[in-house]
Design an enzyme around this catalytic site. Structure first.
Site, short mmCIF file in Angstrom:
data_model
loop_
_atom_site.label_atom_id
_atom_site.label_comp_id
_atom_site.label_asym_id
_atom_site.label_seq_id
_atom_site.Cartn_x
_atom_site.Cartn_y
_atom_site.Cartn_z
N ASP A 75 53.88 29.24 17.19
CA ASP A 75 52.94 28.82 16.14
C ASP A 75 52.78 29.96 15.15
O ASP A 75 53.22 31.08 15.41
CB ASP A 75 51.60 28.33 16.72
CG ASP A 75 50.79 29.41 17.41
OD1 ASP A 75 51.36 30.46 17.78
OD2 ASP A 75 49.57 29.23 17.58
N TYR A 77 51.48 33.04 12.67
CA TYR A 77 50.61 34.19 12.85
C TYR A 77 49.18 33.80 12.49
O TYR A 77 48.95 33.05 11.54
CB TYR A 77 51.06 35.35 11.96
CG TYR A 77 52.43 35.90 12.31
CD1 TYR A 77 52.68 36.50 13.54
CD2 TYR A 77 53.47 35.85 11.39
CE1 TYR A 77 53.93 37.02 13.85
CE2 TYR A 77 54.73 36.38 11.69
CZ TYR A 77 54.95 36.96 12.92
OH TYR A 77 56.18 37.48 13.22
N PHE A 88 58.37 33.73 12.60
CA PHE A 88 58.52 35.18 12.69
C PHE A 88 58.36 35.91 11.37
O PHE A 88 58.26 37.13 11.33
CB PHE A 88 59.87 35.57 13.33
CG PHE A 88 60.00 35.15 14.77
CD1 PHE A 88 59.32 35.83 15.77
CD2 PHE A 88 60.78 34.06 15.12
CE1 PHE A 88 59.43 35.43 17.10
CE2 PHE A 88 60.90 33.66 16.45
CZ PHE A 88 60.22 34.35 17.45
N HIS A 201 61.79 36.55 24.90
CA HIS A 201 61.14 36.61 23.59
C HIS A 201 61.19 38.04 23.05
O HIS A 201 61.16 39.00 23.82
CB HIS A 201 59.69 36.14 23.74
CG HIS A 201 59.01 35.83 22.45
ND1 HIS A 201 58.40 36.80 21.68
CD2 HIS A 201 58.84 34.66 21.78
CE1 HIS A 201 57.89 36.23 20.60
NE2 HIS A 201 58.15 34.94 20.63
#
Length: 234
Positions: A75, A77, A88, A201
């Protein structure tokens, strides 16, 4: 109201590339899409600060026919001024979040690519998006300071449809699935047509840990080699 936050729950205010429009229209015309829009309007009505201002920006900048690589996030920031509607990515001039810093670190280790100049473009991945990299979060809005606050509200139905569309209708692409959340979408992808790359991740909590550390995964080089092989075969 700040320009870096959502001001409208009307999808007409969120432009997308023409190739995505039928899929987006179908979603928002359905029951799940309507409930999602109602939820967003309810939250706006009580003064919730929601990011980003254009939830569908990934679909605006990367038409389906241009997709070459898909990078899945979770989701947006949740800090003010960070989210720009691409997984990202942060707006130019914003300090690099740790996960993005590790992405640039691995890109430099793998391909020798220097990190982008700061402050502009800094951590903005708009150039990637305009060059065929679909930077798709699976949930497309979030409230300030509340990570995953809009998860399970309906966005995932739309983004799953986007993934399926690329996986079934698009040209062969590279899917980069970093972390368990992204990897849960593997079942949507025809692995006989597409290259699927999986690792931990890029978050500092997992980037160096087994089973497949993100740092050292070599995904960018693998993606380049696979894309080159596809062009040669074509």
């Amino acid at each position: 109201m700040s320009a870096d936050q959502l001001t409208s729950s009307n999808p007409a205010d969120w432009p997308v590339a023409p190739g995505w429009q039928p899929l987006v229209d179908e979603f928002f015309a359905g029951a799940v899409g309507q409930r999602l829009l109602g939820f967003l309007q309810d939250r706006l009505d009580v003064g919730a600060v929601i990011f980003p201002p254009r939830p569908l920006r990934a679909l605006e900048l990367t038409p389906p026919e241009d997709v070459r690589v898909v990078i899945l996030g979770q989701d947006p920031y949740h800090g003010r001024g960070q989210a720009e509607g691409l997984a990202f990515s942060v707006a130019p001039g914003v300090a690099l979040p740790p996960s993005l810093r590790n992405i640039f670190k691995e890109l430099e280790r793998d391909l020798g690519a220097r990190p982008p100049a700061f402050p502009d473009p800094g951590g903005s991945l708009v150039k990637w998006a305009k060059n065929g990299v679909l930077l798709l979060n699976t949930c497309l809005t979030v409230e300030e300071g509340q990570p995953a606050s809009h998860s399970g509200r309906g966005w995932e139905v739309l983004t799953d449809a986007v993934i399926r569309h690329v996986a079934t209708m698009g040209q062969p692409s590279v899917f980069m699935l970093w972390g368990s959340h992204a990897q849960s979408k593997r079942s949507l992808i025809d692995t006989s047509r597409h290259k699927v790359l999986m690792s931990n991740h890029p978050s500092p909590l997992s980037a160096m840990r087994p089973p497949v550390p993100f740092i050292g995964c070599g995904h960018f080089g693998e993606a380049r080699a696979w894309r080159d092989a596809q062009r040669t075969a074509g």
